[in-house]
Write a protein that holds these residues in place. Structure first.
Motif, PDB file in Angstrom:
ATOM      1  N   LEU A  20       1.088  -1.570   0.195  1.00  0.00           N
ATOM      2  CA  LEU A  20      -0.396  -0.031  -0.252  1.00  0.00           C
ATOM      3  C   LEU A  20       1.040   1.471  -0.057  1.00  0.00           C
ATOM      4  N   LYS A  21       2.225   1.614   0.081  1.00  0.00           N
ATOM      5  CA  LYS A  21       3.377   2.337  -0.205  1.00  0.00           C
ATOM      6  C   LYS A  21       2.938   3.279   0.917  1.00  0.00           C
ATOM      7  N   ILE A  22       2.356   2.517   2.673  1.00  0.00           N
ATOM      8  CA  ILE A  22       2.858   3.276   3.750  1.00  0.00           C
ATOM      9  C   ILE A  22       3.947   4.058   4.508  1.00  0.00           C
ATOM     10  N   VAL A  23       4.524   4.755   3.714  1.00  0.00           N
ATOM     11  CA  VAL A  23       6.118   5.085   3.278  1.00  0.00           C
ATOM     12  C   VAL A  23       6.090   5.667   4.855  1.00  0.00           C
ATOM     13  N   THR A  24       6.979   5.352   5.561  1.00  0.00           N
ATOM     14  CA  THR A  24       7.064   5.796   6.652  1.00  0.00           C
ATOM     15  C   THR A  24       8.879   6.719   6.166  1.00  0.00           C
ATOM     16  N   SER A  41      12.650   6.137   8.146  1.00  0.00           N
ATOM     17  CA  SER A  41      13.594   5.529   8.558  1.00  0.00           C
ATOM     18  C   SER A  41      13.927   4.867  10.607  1.00  0.00           C
ATOM     19  N   ARG A  42      13.014   5.722  10.771  1.00  0.00           N
ATOM     20  CA  ARG A  42      13.405   5.253  12.796  1.00  0.00           C
ATOM     21  C   ARG A  42      12.361   3.747  13.164  1.00  0.00           C
ATOM     22  N   HIS A  43      13.698   3.325  13.108  1.00  0.00           N
ATOM     23  CA  HIS A  43      13.242   1.841  13.087  1.00  0.00           C
ATOM     24  C   HIS A  43      12.312   1.884  14.396  1.00  0.00           C
ATOM     25  N   GLY A  44      11.364   1.112  15.126  1.00  0.00           N
ATOM     26  CA  GLY A  44      10.754   0.934  15.896  1.00  0.00           C
ATOM     27  C   GLY A  44      10.060   1.658  16.277  1.00  0.00           C
ATOM     28  N   GLY A  45       9.831   2.965  15.453  1.00  0.00           N
ATOM     29  CA  GLY A  45       8.563   4.242  16.185  1.00  0.00           C
ATOM     30  C   GLY A  45       9.157   4.841  15.117  1.00  0.00           C
ATOM     31  N   ALA A  46       8.725   4.386  13.452  1.00  0.00           N
ATOM     32  CA  ALA A  46       8.560   5.177  12.536  1.00  0.00           C
ATOM     33  C   ALA A  46       7.267   6.452  12.957  1.00  0.00           C
ATOM     34  N   ARG A  47       7.711   7.231  11.583  1.00  0.00           N
ATOM     35  CA  ARG A  47       6.548   8.112  11.444  1.00  0.00           C
ATOM     36  C   ARG A  47       5.721   7.814   9.794  1.00  0.00           C
ATOM     37  N   ILE A  48       4.747   7.814   9.550  1.00  0.00           N
ATOM     38  CA  ILE A  48       3.805   7.747   8.880  1.00  0.00           C
ATOM     39  C   ILE A  48       4.359   9.351   7.636  1.00  0.00           C
ATOM     40  N   ARG A  49       4.733   8.893   6.500  1.00  0.00           N
ATOM     41  CA  ARG A  49       4.981  10.349   5.418  1.00  0.00           C
ATOM     42  C   ARG A  49       3.638   9.745   4.844  1.00  0.00           C
ATOM     43  N   SER A  50       3.445   9.234   3.976  1.00  0.00           N
ATOM     44  CA  SER A  50       2.536   9.190   2.803  1.00  0.00           C
ATOM     45  C   SER A  50       1.303   8.065   2.907  1.00  0.00           C
ATOM     46  N   ILE A  51       0.009   8.060   2.451  1.00  0.00           N
ATOM     47  CA  ILE A  51      -0.159   6.276   1.319  1.00  0.00           C
ATOM     48  C   ILE A  51      -0.967   6.157   0.036  1.00  0.00           C
ATOM     49  N   ASP A  52      -0.798   6.050   0.094  1.00  0.00           N
ATOM     50  CA  ASP A  52      -1.281   5.437  -2.021  1.00  0.00           C
ATOM     51  C   ASP A  52      -2.153   5.155  -1.406  1.00  0.00           C
ATOM     52  N   GLY A  88       5.356   0.007   8.136  1.00  0.00           N
ATOM     53  CA  GLY A  88       5.513   0.482   7.559  1.00  0.00           C
ATOM     54  C   GLY A  88       6.894   0.394   5.873  1.00  0.00           C
ATOM     55  N   VAL A  89       7.508   1.191   5.587  1.00  0.00           N
ATOM     56  CA  VAL A  89       8.255   1.029   4.695  1.00  0.00           C
ATOM     57  C   VAL A  89       9.197   1.812   4.020  1.00  0.00           C
ATOM     58  N   ASP A  90      10.167   1.870   4.393  1.00  0.00           N
ATOM     59  CA  ASP A  90      10.407   3.306   3.925  1.00  0.00           C
ATOM     60  C   ASP A  90      11.407   4.026   3.101  1.00  0.00           C
ATOM     61  N   PRO A  91      11.453   4.725   2.565  1.00  0.00           N
ATOM     62  CA  PRO A  91      11.995   5.805   1.295  1.00  0.00           C
ATOM     63  C   PRO A  91      12.842   4.016   0.382  1.00  0.00           C
ATOM     64  N   GLU A  92      13.306   3.653   0.952  1.00  0.00           N
ATOM     65  CA  GLU A  92      14.681   2.809   0.577  1.00  0.00           C
ATOM     66  C   GLU A  92      14.009   1.142   0.582  1.00  0.00           C
ATOM     67  N   THR A 117       8.840  -0.220  11.490  1.00  0.00           N
ATOM     68  CA  THR A 117       7.072  -0.209  12.456  1.00  0.00           C
ATOM     69  C   THR A 117       7.400   0.283  13.275  1.00  0.00           C
ATOM     70  N   LEU A 118       5.389   1.088  13.535  1.00  0.00           N
ATOM     71  CA  LEU A 118       5.507   2.029  13.849  1.00  0.00           C
ATOM     72  C   LEU A 118       5.253   2.314  15.555  1.00  0.00           C
ATOM     73  N   GLY A 119       5.710   1.381  16.170  1.00  0.00           N
ATOM     74  CA  GLY A 119       5.802   1.781  17.689  1.00  0.00           C
ATOM     75  C   GLY A 119       4.602   1.053  18.079  1.00  0.00           C
ATOM     76  N   ARG A 120       4.869   0.493  19.926  1.00  0.00           N
ATOM     77  CA  ARG A 120       3.953  -0.140  20.236  1.00  0.00           C
ATOM     78  C   ARG A 120       2.604   0.564  19.768  1.00  0.00           C
ATOM     79  N   GLY A 121       1.386  -0.175  20.155  1.00  0.00           N
ATOM     80  CA  GLY A 121       0.027  -0.162  20.000  1.00  0.00           C
ATOM     81  C   GLY A 121      -0.517   0.465  18.904  1.00  0.00           C
ATOM     82  N   ALA A 122       0.775   0.255  17.319  1.00  0.00           N
ATOM     83  CA  ALA A 122       0.767   1.447  16.649  1.00  0.00           C
ATOM     84  C   ALA A 122      -0.911   0.880  15.769  1.00  0.00           C
ATOM     85  N   SER A 123      -1.172   0.109  15.788  1.00  0.00           N
ATOM     86  CA  SER A 123      -2.258  -0.489  14.515  1.00  0.00           C
ATOM     87  C   SER A 123      -3.331   0.117  15.093  1.00  0.00           C
TER      88      SER A 123
END
Ligand code: ASP
Ligand code: MG
Length: 413
Positions: free
Chosen positions: A100-104, A106-117, A138-142, A147-153
């Motif tokens: 889904l290109k949930i792009v974040t 690169s902060r592993h374990g606590g990444a922030r979402i930038r965009s979703i296509d 999520g997936v980073d630009p590379e 992952t977005l952090g505990r409880g982040a579903s």
């Protein structure tokens, strides 16, 4: 046709039986004609199990590999739910974050979402499918898994709902809504029909664990209506979290929270001159330790005491840093209390009614509970008390502001 996002937490998909029950619920919702996106967490306990596996192999597993590992929990539950829905004859497609290109970042374990296509999601829905989405990842630009952090579903669900401009985001969990207090401590606690984003943010930040904090922030920013409800019961129920309404101001206090995970550190005999607070709190901030309340006592003899609270998990590191600074600046000493209780009342009604804090202090005084620290914001008053009185304080405040007889007992406005 409405578009609704459902999110099911770990206990809701915690076993094969539970996944079957979720599938039934999704089938009912679909039968109403709604388009459905279903975001899932890992099965209960799975994420912890995965973290523990890594820890058995390394003291410091690399965050990139940890994310590759822990993101699998959600992949499993997304696939299992899709398999079940298909078995019930419902066209379903599951998606992982990279699909889904949930792009974040690169902060592993606590990444922030930038965009979703949303294009793939939209076409899947338009073709009549139910879309099942793996939360938390999520997936980073590379192209690396994050992952977005505990409880982040919860966060995934709100982000997908915002991106799709969904009509609602329904968060299914093991409680049937947001309560005026923790019912395990306060038997009189009631479910709230609705609560504002601001109140929910305060309550989530104060340790009410129904919703992940960042998901509420995102919901407020994009005005996504949230419904928190139980996946274990069939009734209507639930609590709506949304924009503030006029009537909400009539209620002084919407909830009482208790956080027993705070500690207190006091520096005594600190010289009263410019720059010292910065010297003390600079290193603590640099270490990423969040300081909550701070009190500086006025001094008669040119010296002051400075007390602050921090999460108990950060106490040891905070003490080490404070002892170093205390020696450098010639403070008389450092004291600490490992566990203190922070009790808070939250309500948008405080914006327009005076006397709420005063009433809170009177209630605690009547119980003989000493207040050690006080902090206020526009819609919240928090006090620190001895941890052994935390639950008593919560019950007394709930009684006074939210108990059966409390309705008429408004302070003079
Ligand atoms: N499975 C992840 C966790 O345990 C995300 C979630 O449950 O929301 O933190
Ligand atoms: Mg959760």
């Amino acid at each position: 046709m409405r578009l609704v996002v459902h999110k099911y937490g770990g206990t809701s998909v915690g076993s094969i039986e539970r996944i079957k029950a979720v599938a039934e619920r999704v089938r009912h919702a679909r039968a109403l004609g709604d388009q459905l996106v279903v975001v899932v967490s890992a099965m209960a306990g799975e994420t912890n199990r995965l973290f523990a596996l890594a820890e058995q192999l390394s003291d410091v597993p690399h965050p990139r590999e940890t994310d590759v590992l822990v993101a699998t929990g959600e992949q499993v539950s997304a696939a299992l739910l899709a398999i079940r829905l298909q078995a019930l004859g419902m066209p379903t497609v599951s998606f992982l974050a990279h699909q889904l290109k949930i792009v974040t970042d690169s902060r592993h374990g606590g990444a922030r979402i930038r965009s979703i296509d949303c294009s793939r999601l939209r076409s899947a829905l338009d073709e009549g499918n139910i879309a099942v989405v793996a939360g938390y990842q999520g997936v980073d630009p590379e192209g690396d898994i994050t992952t977005l952090g505990r409880g982040a579903s919860d966060l995934t669900a709100v982000a997908v709902a915002a991106a799709l401009k969904a009509d609602a985001c329904e968060i299914y969990t093991d409680v049937d809504g947001v309560y005026t207090a923790d019912p395990n401590i306060c038997p009189e606690a009631r479910r709230l029909e609705r609560i504002s984003y601001d109140e929910m943010l305060e309550m989530a930040g104060l340790g009410a664990k129904v919703l992940q904090l960042r998901s509420v922030e995102l919901a407020r920013r994009f005005n996504v209506p949230l419904l928190v409800r139980s996946s274990f019961t069939n009734g209507e129920g639930g609590t709506w979290v949304g924009q503030e309404e006029k009537a909400m101001e009539d209620v002084l206090v919407s909830g009482v929270t208790l956080d027993q995970n705070q500690s207190k550190i006091t520096l005594t005999g600190v010289a009263d001159r410019a720059g010292l607070a910065a010297r003390i709190f600079g290193p603590i901030a640099d270490a990423g330790i969040v300081v909550d309340m701070i009190i500086q006592n006025a001094s008669a003899d040119g010296r002051t005491d400075l007390t602050f609270t921090a999460a108990r998990g950060d106490l040891r590191r905070a003490l080490e840093l404070v002892r170093i600074v205390a020696a450098e600046i010639g403070a008389a000493g450092v004291r600490h209390e490992e566990q203190v209780a922070k009790v808070s009342i939250v309500g948008v009604g405080m914006r327009t009614h005076a006397g709420v804090a005063a009433k809170m202090f009177a209630v605690l005084a009547a119980e003989g509970i000493n207040i050690e620290m006080i902090a206020t914001s526009e819609i919240k008053v928090s006090v620190v008390v001895n941890s052994k009185y935390g639950e008593l304080a919560m019950r007394a405040l709930h009684d006074a502001f939210l108990g059966r007889e409390a309705g008429a007992a408004k302070p003079d406005a």
